[in-house]
Every structure is written in structure tokens, then in C-alpha cells.
Design a protein around this motif. Structure first.
Motif, PDB file in Angstrom:
ATOM      1  N   PRO A  56      -0.456 -25.497  -7.638  1.00  0.00           N
ATOM      2  CA  PRO A  56       0.660 -25.903  -6.761  1.00  0.00           C
ATOM      3  C   PRO A  56       0.233 -26.178  -5.330  1.00  0.00           C
ATOM      4  O   PRO A  56       0.794 -27.064  -4.660  1.00  0.00           O
ATOM      5  CB  PRO A  56       1.611 -24.688  -6.829  1.00  0.00           C
ATOM      6  N   GLY A  60       0.786 -29.581  -3.673  1.00  0.00           N
ATOM      7  CA  GLY A  60       1.685 -29.497  -2.526  1.00  0.00           C
ATOM      8  C   GLY A  60       1.082 -30.152  -1.299  1.00  0.00           C
ATOM      9  O   GLY A  60       1.767 -30.863  -0.547  1.00  0.00           O
ATOM     10  N   ALA A 328       4.753 -24.362  -2.726  1.00  0.00           N
ATOM     11  CA  ALA A 328       3.551 -24.163  -3.534  1.00  0.00           C
ATOM     12  C   ALA A 328       2.926 -22.790  -3.270  1.00  0.00           C
ATOM     13  O   ALA A 328       2.446 -22.127  -4.191  1.00  0.00           O
ATOM     14  CB  ALA A 328       2.532 -25.262  -3.235  1.00  0.00           C
TER      15      ALA A 328
END
Length: 388
Positions: A56, A60, A328
Motif C-alpha cells: 500500500p 500510495g 496506505a
């Protein structure tokens, strides 16, 4: 103010969490059917959570700078589906490690960015987030309840086929949601320093408490189905017990707009974490008492739903200029690092004592309570109601 593409956003949550509903209760049972040990099950369950630590944050960072959030979501959903399909040819331990690591690297990347995209579509109607997210809970319920009865009659070796179909559903849903202009389009020089945001001790304490809560969920997500089966519960009953927890979650998500108006975020965090400790103790010592177990499952409304909704609102407030990276970071530290540590450690402790494993989870949740109580203030969270 633009209309919310409610059903297009909701369908993504439905398929995403239906896939999770197929994975969490039945993946450990599937692995046990293949002959893997508790330690191996812990590793193969923990890998999916572990990729949330890295994936993430990478996606992100890319999404915040490119502004191509929808495209990243679609690409990640497609890549996850393609990589998971390899399981139809290889199921040895090494292959499963690579398959789970590969598909989850992309699958884990899409949710945090979709959360940002959904909040952008909501614009100033952000308190309605839980009314979108509730469809994820509905998808989870449909999966765990339906598959619980299905696997009482059909071999659980069909699980990969079902997961593959649900991954296809995620990808198709992602194609229907368009891009929207978000705050991350602010020029870099006006965005402020992400490092300065992260240097705040109360924020660090909040993120650490999220890590600990998901770590405390490790035994539940990895071995709850096995625990129930060892105590004589049928797979249909197991599916219903999982469903009950998520039904309670649905109710709280529906009520969250009102709860967020009435209660301070700090109060919601403290209540959620405290009830998590109670839940793991009840599961540890009262698994054979169905009424108590039913009550413990209803506490999922607090241990996940109310905490997650409050945490999303906190991230929205504190990471206004870095929404993708903030979401994230939250996902990576809690559902990634925390859940992975919980899964792996529970795999080690499970062979020693299942009861002690859940007691340990309760102690971890209490540590999270202490962190929030001591270091996280209502002022830091931007609360205009000091209800502690």
C-alpha cells in the motif's frame, strides 16, 4: 456537489470483502486439507497480511504523485487475479508462498487507494463513508454463510475456484469507477512535509495502537475456524458464527454517521479496544458455551467496525495533503504488519495452547488501550466533543 456513484462504489466493496470472507475462515481449513501443519498455515496466512506492510505504501506514493488512482486500482486488481490463477497448476509449499505473496502484493494495494477514491467521490459528505463500506460487510456475510454450508456438502478443495471468481468480480467492479479530482493534486511545494506529520508522538501512538489491535486479531483470523472445528462445530455453524460478527458490523456501519456526530473519536477508539480484549477472553474460555460465543461474535461491531470507521476519519483529518500515503500507512501498519505478526505468532503459539493464544491477544489489545489513553488526546484528533 456531484452525485455519488453509490452502487458502483458499493459493488467494489462487496466483491473485495466477499473475497476476504472466502479467504479468512476457509483458507486455513483448505491448507489443513492439503496436509499443512499449524506453523505452515500461520506462515501462508501471514504472507497475505505481510505484503500490506510494503504494497500500500508503494502504490500510495505512486498514486499521490501521478493522480492516476483509478488506473492503479484496475491494474492491481487485474494483476492479483492473474497471479492467483497459478494455484490451479501448483500447490506445493514454495509455490503457494510465491502465489500468495504475488497476488496479495497487488490485491492489498487496491483497497487503500479505493478508500481515498471513495472519500473523494463523497467530498464533504464524508460521514456517509460507512454507508458505502457496509456493502463490504454484506459481501463478507454472503461469502462466509453461503460457503460454510457449501463446504459441508462439497470438498473444500474448490475454494481456489471461488476465490478466483471473486477476484474477477473485484476487477470488473474497478472498471466501473472513474477518476475524480482529489486533494493530492495540490502541487508538491504546497503539500507540506509528510515527515513532519509523522513526527507527532500522538499520531505514532495512534498508529501503534492500530498495529496492536490487528496483531490481537491474528489468532481469530488465522485459527478461529480451526478452533471451532476442534470443538465440534460444523462448517455451516462456523460460517454462521463468522456471519454473525459481520452482521453486527453492518449495524454499526449503518449507525456510524450518528455515532461520529455524538461521540468523540478518542472515546470510540477506547471503547473499541477495550471490547476487543473482552472478546478474545470470552473466545478463549467460553468456546463451548454457544450463548457466550454468540455475544463474543457480536463484539466484532466494536473490534472492527467502529474502530475502523473512526480510524478512517482520523486519517482523513490528519493526512489532508497526503491522503493516499496516509491511508496506505494506516493499512500497512495495522492490517499489514500487525495482522502478519499476529498470524505468524499465533501459528507458533497455537501448537502450545490455543487458549493461551487468545489470552495473549487480549493482553495485546489492553496494551493498545493504554497507549490511546496515555498519548492520544481529543485535541490531537480534532474532536469538538470531549467525551472520554
Amino acid at each position: 456537489m456531484a452525485a455519488i456513484p453509490y452502487w458502483r462504489l458499493s459493488s467494489f466493496y462487496f466483491f473485495y470483502f466477499a473475497m476476504l470472507g472466502a479467504w479468512l475462515p476457509f483458507w486455513p481449513l483448505y491448507l489443513r486439507e492439503l496436509g499443512y501443519s499449524a506453523a505452515a498455515i500461520g506462515v501462508l496466512s501471514g504472507i497475505l497480511q505481510g505484503t500490506k506492510i510494503i504494497a500500500p505504501n508503494i502504490w500510495g506514493w505512486i498514486a499521490d504523485r501521478s493522480g492516476q488512482r483509478a488506473r492503479i486500482i484496475r491494474a492491481g486488481a487485474f494483476a492479483a487475479t492473474a497471479i492467483f490463477s497459478i494455484i490451479f497448476w501448483r500447490r506445493d509449499f514454495t509455490a503457494l508462498i510465491l502465489i500468495v505473496a504475488g497476488y496479495s502484493f497487488f490485491w492489498n494495494a487496491v483497497l487503500a487507494q479505493f478508500e481515498v477514491l471513495a472519500l473523494a467521490h463523497l467530498d464533504q459528505r464524508f460521514r456517509r463513508y460507512s454507508l458505502l463500506r457496509v456493502w463490504g460487510s454484506v459481501g463478507f456475510i454472503c461469502a462466509v454463510a453461503g460457503l460454510g454450508f457449501y463446504f459441508d456438502r462439497v470438498s473444500i478443495t474448490w475454494l481456489p475456484v471461488i476465490i478466483f471468481i471473486l477476484l474477477l468480480g473485484i476487477w470488473c467492479a474497478s472498471l466501473s469507477v472513474g477518476e475524480v479530482e482529489t486533494r493530492q493534486s495540490i502541487p508538491n511545494r504546497a503539500r507540506g512535509s509528510l515527515r513532519a506529520i509523522l513526527r507527532q508522538p500522538p499520531l505514532i501512538a495512534f498508529l501503534l495502537s492500530c498495529f496492536l489491535l490487528q496483531m490481537a486479531h491474528g489468532p481469530y483470523y488465522t485459527f478461529f475456524s480451526v478452533y471451532l472445528e476442534n470443538h465440534g462445530y460444523a462448517r455451516g455453524q462456523t460460517g454462521l458464527l463468522w456471519s454473525l460478527g459481520v452482521m453486527a458490523e453492518v449495524i454499526i456501519f449503518a449507525l456510524m454517521p450518528q455515532l461520529l456526530k455524538r461521540f468523540a473519536l478518542r472515546a470510540i477508539l477506547l471503547a473499541s479496544l477495550s471490547l476487543a480484549a473482552l472478546r478474545w477472553l470470552l473466545i478463549a474460555f467460553c468456546v463451548d458455551y454457544l450463548p457466550v460465543l454468540l455475544f463474543a461474535q457480536c463484539l466484532h461491531a466494536a473490534t472492527f467496525a467502529s474502530h475502523h470507521a473512526a480510524a478512517i476519519e482520523i486519517i482523513r483529518r490528519l493526512f489532508r495533503t497526503h491522503p493516499g500515503q496516509g491511508m496506505a500507512l494506516y493499512s500497512g501498519l495495522s492490517y499489514g504488519a500487525g495482522a502478519a505478526c499476529g498470524a505468524i505468532l499465533s501459528g507458533i503459539w497455537w501448537t502450545i495452547s490455543p487458549v493461551a493464544t487468545f489470552v495473549g491477544a487480549a493482553l495485546v489489545a489492553l496494551l493498545a488501550v493504554a497507549l490511546v489513553w496515555r498519548f492520544v488526546s481529543s485535541e490531537m484528533l480534532g474532536d469538538d466533543r470531549v467525551i472520554c
